[in-house]
Design a protein around this motif. Structure first.
Motif, mmCIF file in Angstrom:
data_model
loop_
_atom_site.group_PDB
_atom_site.id
_atom_site.type_symbol
_atom_site.label_atom_id
_atom_site.label_comp_id
_atom_site.label_asym_id
_atom_site.label_seq_id
_atom_site.Cartn_x
_atom_site.Cartn_y
_atom_site.Cartn_z
ATOM 1 N N HIS A 82 0.830 -1.187 0.000
ATOM 2 C CA HIS A 82 0.000 0.000 0.000
ATOM 3 C C HIS A 82 0.876 1.252 0.000
ATOM 4 C CE1 HIS A 82 -2.638 -3.116 1.729
ATOM 5 N NE2 HIS A 82 -3.649 -2.423 1.210
ATOM 6 N N SER A 83 0.388 2.314 -0.596
ATOM 7 C CA SER A 83 1.069 3.607 -0.491
ATOM 8 C C SER A 83 0.808 4.131 0.910
ATOM 9 C CB SER A 83 0.517 4.590 -1.536
ATOM 10 O OG SER A 83 0.642 4.048 -2.830
ATOM 11 N N ASP A 84 1.814 4.043 1.759
ATOM 12 C CA ASP A 84 1.626 4.383 3.168
ATOM 13 C C ASP A 84 1.853 5.864 3.427
ATOM 14 O OD1 ASP A 84 0.777 3.135 5.506
ATOM 15 O OD2 ASP A 84 2.783 3.176 6.365
ATOM 16 N N SER A 85 2.594 6.524 2.544
ATOM 17 C CA SER A 85 2.804 7.969 2.657
ATOM 18 C C SER A 85 3.071 8.533 1.272
ATOM 19 C CB SER A 85 3.965 8.289 3.599
ATOM 20 O OG SER A 85 5.178 7.776 3.093
ATOM 21 N N MET A 86 2.613 9.756 1.064
ATOM 22 C CA MET A 86 2.814 10.445 -0.216
ATOM 23 C C MET A 86 3.233 11.879 0.082
ATOM 24 S SD MET A 86 1.855 8.749 -3.100
ATOM 25 C CE MET A 86 0.746 7.468 -3.691
ATOM 26 N N MET A 87 4.313 12.328 -0.556
ATOM 27 C CA MET A 87 4.745 13.709 -0.410
ATOM 28 C C MET A 87 5.131 14.235 -1.790
ATOM 29 S SD MET A 87 7.472 15.346 2.315
ATOM 30 C CE MET A 87 6.677 14.537 3.696
ATOM 31 N N LEU A 88 4.496 15.334 -2.188
ATOM 32 C CA LEU A 88 4.755 15.934 -3.493
ATOM 33 C C LEU A 88 5.680 17.132 -3.324
ATOM 34 C CD1 LEU A 88 4.088 16.054 -6.546
ATOM 35 C CD2 LEU A 88 2.168 17.563 -5.957
ATOM 36 N N PHE A 89 6.801 17.133 -4.062
ATOM 37 C CA PHE A 89 7.786 18.213 -4.009
ATOM 38 C C PHE A 89 7.742 19.025 -5.304
ATOM 39 C CE2 PHE A 89 9.404 15.257 -0.915
ATOM 40 C CZ PHE A 89 9.979 16.060 0.069
ATOM 41 N N HIS A 90 7.763 20.333 -5.149
ATOM 42 C CA HIS A 90 7.876 21.240 -6.280
ATOM 43 C C HIS A 90 9.271 21.846 -6.228
ATOM 44 C CE1 HIS A 90 6.522 23.919 -9.451
ATOM 45 N NE2 HIS A 90 6.932 24.969 -8.755
ATOM 46 N N VAL A 91 10.087 21.513 -7.204
ATOM 47 C CA VAL A 91 11.490 21.932 -7.239
ATOM 48 C C VAL A 91 11.645 23.101 -8.193
ATOM 49 C CG1 VAL A 91 13.842 21.209 -7.804
ATOM 50 C CG2 VAL A 91 12.259 19.582 -6.740
ATOM 51 N N ASP A 92 12.252 24.179 -7.733
ATOM 52 C CA ASP A 92 12.567 25.319 -8.592
ATOM 53 C C ASP A 92 14.055 25.617 -8.452
ATOM 54 O OD1 ASP A 92 12.891 27.730 -9.916
ATOM 55 O OD2 ASP A 92 10.980 28.560 -9.239
ATOM 56 N N LEU A 93 14.827 25.169 -9.426
ATOM 57 C CA LEU A 93 16.277 25.343 -9.379
ATOM 58 C C LEU A 93 16.692 26.775 -9.701
ATOM 59 C CD1 LEU A 93 17.424 22.043 -11.134
ATOM 60 C CD2 LEU A 93 17.146 22.503 -8.694
ATOM 61 N N ASN A 94 15.768 27.578 -10.206
ATOM 62 C CA ASN A 94 16.076 28.974 -10.496
ATOM 63 C C ASN A 94 16.118 29.812 -9.219
ATOM 64 O OD1 ASN A 94 15.889 28.749 -13.523
ATOM 65 N ND2 ASN A 94 13.827 28.115 -12.989
ATOM 66 N N THR A 95 15.228 29.508 -8.297
ATOM 67 C CA THR A 95 15.171 30.257 -7.032
ATOM 68 C C THR A 95 15.742 29.458 -5.872
ATOM 69 O OG1 THR A 95 12.946 29.414 -6.536
ATOM 70 C CG2 THR A 95 13.100 31.455 -7.819
ATOM 71 N N ASN A 96 16.060 28.169 -6.118
ATOM 72 C CA ASN A 96 16.532 27.269 -5.066
ATOM 73 C C ASN A 96 15.530 27.193 -3.914
ATOM 74 O OD1 ASN A 96 19.019 26.479 -6.272
ATOM 75 N ND2 ASN A 96 19.883 28.461 -5.713
ATOM 76 N N TYR A 98 12.059 25.035 -2.510
ATOM 77 C CA TYR A 98 11.444 23.714 -2.630
ATOM 78 C C TYR A 98 10.166 23.683 -1.788
ATOM 79 C CZ TYR A 98 16.208 23.029 -4.193
ATOM 80 O OH TYR A 98 17.421 23.182 -4.847
ATOM 81 N N GLN A 99 9.051 23.350 -2.445
ATOM 82 C CA GLN A 99 7.766 23.265 -1.762
ATOM 83 C C GLN A 99 7.425 21.785 -1.582
ATOM 84 O OE1 GLN A 99 6.800 26.428 -1.195
ATOM 85 N NE2 GLN A 99 8.294 27.272 -2.651
ATOM 86 N N ALA A 100 6.813 21.447 -0.469
ATOM 87 C CA ALA A 100 6.427 20.058 -0.220
ATOM 88 C C ALA A 100 5.042 20.017 0.407
ATOM 89 C CB ALA A 100 7.434 19.372 0.698
#
Length: 326
Positions: A82-96, A98-100
């Motif tokens: 089962h998917s026991d945990s899910m975390m979505l990351f938004h990576v922006d290498l231009n501004t360094n 990271y949103q999660a």
């Protein structure tokens, strides 16, 4: 004369060997320089794949992409989980920056061909009926459909993989924000052990125990998400210590041993490691949780009524629009 010819032949042989070594060194240097240049994030992430199937699957800007981290409860020797945990990351290498955002495992989602069910069941049923990759694809698409953003990369591990990863970097310092009683540990000797709030030096075994616990926590799944966030911060801080940065490529090369599935290859991981070598989670990582309402609803996969989390749609859309849209 014979001796002179022999000496000349030896000198010529040494010259040929010397030239050959020199040419080989130049070639190797050129290849190394080319590879190094290609692995630089500004070159490597000019184009990224899109693995989810939503109407909004567009990639418009260099160095901006979304990564889905999947934690599975799949145990050693099993091929479904089962998917026991899910975390979505938004990576922006231009501004360094990271949103999660964490997606609770019991979130109500839609699965084509089945109907509505918990997110945790999506991967399991597809794995059981169509194979491992179809399970991952279904989980990726469910999160993409829920959030409305494309997913470019996915990384799936299980608790054994997490344990191995933490041990590979020599353990971590983890901030435990509240007292945690281990009611459902992986290891029997930890049954009912209490880890008090504070910073603890922990090995991979204890990290897996902490991020797995939820039944004893005041806010259940939401508090477990906070523990998972603190574990990831601890891993990042340890792996990216100045004294460990030189070891990072070697550690990254071991990462596939800790993964169940990923569409990121070793060069992707090394390039991302280069990009975040100066990463400071205190200023560059921004973490979000979305509230919702627990309801007893019919599950089209399990064919029964069970507790499911209906996420606050307005809050989710606000967070996604402000922090996850490219």
């Amino acid at each position: 004369m014979g001796e002179i010819r022999k000496k000349r032949r030896k000198r010529n042989k040494r010259k040929i060997i010397g030239y050959s070594v020199g040419v080989l060194a130049i070639i190797l240097f050129a290849i190394t320089g080319f590879v190094y240049k290609q692995l630089q994030p500004q070159n490597h992430f000019k184009e990224v794949p899109v693995v989810s199937k939503t109407s909004n699957n567009t990639q418009s800007q260099y160095g901006v992409f979304n990564v889905l981290l999947i934690g599975s409860d799949e145990r050693k020797g099993q091929n479904v989980g089962h998917s026991d945990s899910m975390m979505l990351f938004h990576v922006d290498l231009n501004t360094n920056q990271y949103q999660a955002i964490s997606i609770p495992r019991d979130t109500r989602v839609h699965l084509d061909g089945y109907g509505y069910t918990k997110l945790t069941s999506v991967q399991y049923i597809k794995q059981a009926t169509e194979g491992a990759q179809k399970g991952v694809d279904a989980a990726v698409n469910a999160v993409s459909e829920l959030t409305g953003v494309p997913i470019n990369y996915y990384v799936e591990t299980n608790y054994q993989g997490l344990q191995g990863m933490v041990d590979a970097i020599g353990g971590i310092d983890m901030n435990v924000p509240f007292d945690v009683k281990l009611t459902h540990p992986w290891y029997p000797e930890n049954k009912n052990k209490v880890v008090n709030a504070g910073v603890h030096s922990v090995d991979g075994k204890m990290v897996t125990e902490l991020v797995h616990e939820r039944y004893s926590l005041k806010n259940g799944e939401y508090d477990r998400q906070k523990l998972q966030e603190e574990a990831l911060i601890g891993i990042a801080k340890t792996a990216l210590k100045p004294s460990n940065v030189t070891k990072l490529p070697g550690v990254i090369k071991q990462v596939p041993n800790f993964l169940i599935a990923s569409n990121m290859n070793t060069s992707d991981m090394i390039s991302l490691g280069v990009a975040i070598k100066d990463f400071n989670p205190d200023t560059q990582l921004h973490y979000y949780q979305v509230g919702g309402e627990w309801k007893t609803m019919y599950d089209d996969i399990l064919k029964n009524n069970n507790d499911q989390l209906v996420m606050d749609k307005a809050q989710l859309e606000e967070i996604i629009d402000q922090h996850f849209k490219q």
